[in-house]
Scaffold this active site. Sequence first.
Site, mmCIF file in Angstrom:
data_model
loop_
_atom_site.group_PDB
_atom_site.id
_atom_site.type_symbol
_atom_site.label_atom_id
_atom_site.label_comp_id
_atom_site.label_asym_id
_atom_site.label_seq_id
_atom_site.Cartn_x
_atom_site.Cartn_y
_atom_site.Cartn_z
ATOM 1 N N LYS A 34 18.830 21.358 -3.851
ATOM 2 C CA LYS A 34 18.316 20.109 -4.632
ATOM 3 C C LYS A 34 19.267 19.123 -5.162
ATOM 4 O O LYS A 34 20.832 20.143 -5.387
ATOM 5 C CB LYS A 34 17.998 20.804 -5.408
ATOM 6 C CG LYS A 34 17.246 19.856 -6.530
ATOM 7 C CD LYS A 34 15.709 21.128 -7.154
ATOM 8 C CE LYS A 34 14.777 19.355 -8.693
ATOM 9 N NZ LYS A 34 13.681 20.795 -9.336
ATOM 10 N N GLU A 90 0.016 27.517 -15.489
ATOM 11 C CA GLU A 90 -0.794 27.822 -16.740
ATOM 12 C C GLU A 90 -1.742 28.504 -16.892
ATOM 13 O O GLU A 90 -2.555 28.720 -18.430
ATOM 14 C CB GLU A 90 -1.521 25.969 -16.985
ATOM 15 C CG GLU A 90 -0.491 24.835 -16.550
ATOM 16 C CD GLU A 90 0.492 24.560 -15.441
ATOM 17 O OE1 GLU A 90 -0.517 25.101 -14.681
ATOM 18 O OE2 GLU A 90 1.917 24.321 -15.421
ATOM 19 N N ARG A 135 -5.549 22.550 -16.274
ATOM 20 C CA ARG A 135 -5.362 23.740 -15.338
ATOM 21 C C ARG A 135 -5.885 25.149 -15.815
ATOM 22 O O ARG A 135 -6.540 25.371 -15.754
ATOM 23 C CB ARG A 135 -4.099 23.503 -14.928
ATOM 24 C CG ARG A 135 -3.836 23.266 -13.832
ATOM 25 C CD ARG A 135 -4.277 23.613 -11.864
ATOM 26 N NE ARG A 135 -3.890 22.870 -11.437
ATOM 27 C CZ ARG A 135 -2.733 22.396 -10.661
ATOM 28 N NH1 ARG A 135 -2.098 23.240 -10.754
ATOM 29 N NH2 ARG A 135 -2.865 21.714 -9.823
HETATM 30 C C1 LIG Z 1 0.400 21.938 -12.622
HETATM 31 C C2 LIG Z 1 2.057 21.675 -13.349
HETATM 32 N N1 LIG Z 1 2.772 22.031 -13.995
HETATM 33 C C3 LIG Z 1 3.983 21.833 -13.919
HETATM 34 C C4 LIG Z 1 4.355 20.911 -13.705
HETATM 35 C C5 LIG Z 1 5.871 20.126 -13.980
HETATM 36 N N2 LIG Z 1 6.474 19.966 -12.254
HETATM 37 C C6 LIG Z 1 6.721 18.897 -11.845
HETATM 38 S S1 LIG Z 1 7.459 19.189 -10.583
HETATM 39 C C7 LIG Z 1 7.691 20.705 -11.176
HETATM 40 C C8 LIG Z 1 8.531 22.026 -10.147
HETATM 41 C C9 LIG Z 1 8.694 22.084 -8.714
HETATM 42 O O1 LIG Z 1 9.146 22.540 -8.782
HETATM 43 P P1 LIG Z 1 8.809 22.462 -6.568
HETATM 44 O O2 LIG Z 1 8.498 22.386 -5.878
HETATM 45 O O3 LIG Z 1 10.112 23.902 -5.976
HETATM 46 O O4 LIG Z 1 9.687 21.319 -5.984
HETATM 47 P P2 LIG Z 1 11.891 20.596 -6.340
HETATM 48 O O5 LIG Z 1 11.598 19.884 -7.684
HETATM 49 O O6 LIG Z 1 12.150 22.222 -6.780
HETATM 50 O O7 LIG Z 1 11.200 20.222 -5.409
HETATM 51 C C10 LIG Z 1 7.411 21.455 -12.223
HETATM 52 C C11 LIG Z 1 6.943 22.903 -12.899
HETATM 53 C C12 LIG Z 1 3.458 19.496 -12.393
HETATM 54 N N3 LIG Z 1 3.824 18.726 -11.779
HETATM 55 N N4 LIG Z 1 1.858 20.303 -12.573
#
Ligand SMILES: Cc1ncc(C[n+]2csc(CCOP(=O)(O)OP(=O)(O)O)c2C)c(N)n1
Length: 617
Positions: free
Chosen positions: A280, A364, A392
């Site tokens: 990342k 959630e 959700r």
């Molecule tokens: C239902 C929901 N909960 C929380 C989020 C907030 N959120 C956006 S990206 C993320 C982390 C995603 O991690 P990953 O899938 O590993 O992607 P990366 O950014 O590390 O590439 C979160 C918690 C969201 N978009 N949707």
Amino acid sequence: MQLDKINKTNDIKKLNLKEKTELASEIREYLLDTISKTGGHIASNLGVVELTIALESVFDPKKDKIIWDVGHQCYTHKILNGRKKELKTIRQFKGISGFPKVSESPTDTFNTGHSSTSISAAAGIAAARDLNKKDFNVIAVIGDGALTGGMAMEALNHIGSSGMKVLVILNDNEMSISKNIGGINELLTKLRVKKKYIKSNKAGKKIISRIPLIGNMTVRLVKKVKRSIKQMFLPGMYFEEIGFRYLGPVDGHNISDMEYLFSKAKDLEGPTLIHVITTKGKGYEPAEENPDKFHGIGKFDVFTGETIGTKKDDYSKVFGHKLTEMAKKNKKIVAITAAMKDGTGLREFSTYFPKRFYDVGIAEQHALTFAAGLASQGLIPFISIYSSFYQRGYDQVIHDICAQNLPVIMCVDRAGIVGADGVTHQGMFDLSFFKLIPNLVIMAPSNFKDLELMMELAPTLNKPVVIRYPRGGEGTSYKPKAIKLGKSEIVEEGNDLSIISIGRETSKALDLSNLLKQDNITSDVINVRFLKPLDTKTILNSIEKTKNIVVIEDGTIVGGLCSSIKELIADNKLEVNAKYYGFPDKFIEHGSIDELEKEYKQDLNTIYNDVIGMIKK
Ligand SMILES: Cc1ncc(C[n+]2csc(CCOP(=O)(O)OP(=O)(O)O)c2C)c(N)n1
């Protein structure tokens, strides 16, 4: 410049490997240059530059269906698919979205924004393809964080047993927004140990290269290949057991290794999962070192990595600090987040009380029922989730918390307009969807101190409680009065107009009242504080006195405060002049609060002019 050669979909296919490697560096520079000026999800995007290049070199985004989970990492995809110049407008009012948007390009197969939906969407698209006897590839690209979401697991479960041809690309950077957590993460850690395999094991490559390039494979050959791959990448057994062919892990910054594996996977039947390891923030030291800070960031200085603009207090921070102080005095208080420790302001709490703090991952639904379980045993759970992510957990709020009247304190962060994240993240609906749930007390503070008072009141009520507050800081503030269940607060008193407001809109109500004084119009400013139970007595008294009302809320106009006041007026058969302000029954795109309020005619100026027109009629 290789970037000059990239103007439309599939231009990437004209570049050789060396040129693609150069392109990756140019895209990184372009991303940094652009996103440092607009803000955005820079770390996630820097991590998938090569992955996107390899993916779109092998597959055809015009024909194949690529679904980006969450979609916050789609900037390189947008660059490769005709939106290189428009990137400068990303996440800004009337500019392109920071997430995939079918309306922007047919290469954005499916709109995303909320996590863990991509594999389900892929399954639906693949099932439709098969029913319609069409021929294209369906690919879901999902992060290790998003994989912790229940929906992703439900979809893997379904696809695994259905045998449909779907490719899942697992983009594993060991990070959600914060460090990824949980059993799935531990499983992936075991798989990551095998990282070196795909690069160095020539014999392994030979075995994979025996997979025929085109045509139907015989079952025997599939089994043989499966066995060989299994032997090479034994730890992928979990995915294998639920019906996926597991390939990898592969270095997500090595275009040729990925292209190799993607093109082999293209010719395999059935569900396949390719495990790609990425970093990342790749290529930008400040983001590699602090991927959580650079996950979603405002404008920043590329050279120093420092954010631009002074950081003022915001509701999340006030919430987190107050909760920590309360928890020092009350051992029963526990805090829960669904992968948003920083965003919800709970970092301070987590450092003070690691054992009373739960980050459950992007989950959630689980988080809410988990809170219900804690409450059923006498603990006082404060759970903080963004407004749009409560969508959700709606059934969990109804079925597990409210129907059992369990005292869970549900803090609703990012309520109202959130700004640049747009449609999927706007906190438009919470007042309306919470309002119809029995047993639930719904409060919204008008400033920081009001929030603190509500947080103190909540555990004394012994009921399910919602406290909803917006993104960012407070507006025009004042010293709130003591709080009592179901009692609104008259912040200012007047004779000509009743301004009835909720939450942050009370600040606008005060500004409006001040403006109107210049026109010799005086107002009652009523901060309702409780949408439920609503203080009908105070409101009715004021309306009967002034006969002119303005109601202001910062969510959809359907079903929230405006609806409650309309019902009150109808039930009491009152004759009044009334103006109602809330967002229309539409999905609201990205833009700043100021821009969107103007667009939807609920900025201070518009309301002021409307009121003058109404009262002087
Ligand atoms: C239902 C929901 N909960 C929380 C989020 C907030 N959120 C956006 S990206 C993320 C982390 C995603 O991690 P990953 O899938 O590993 O992607 P990366 O950014 O590390 O590439 C979160 C918690 C969201 N978009 N949707």
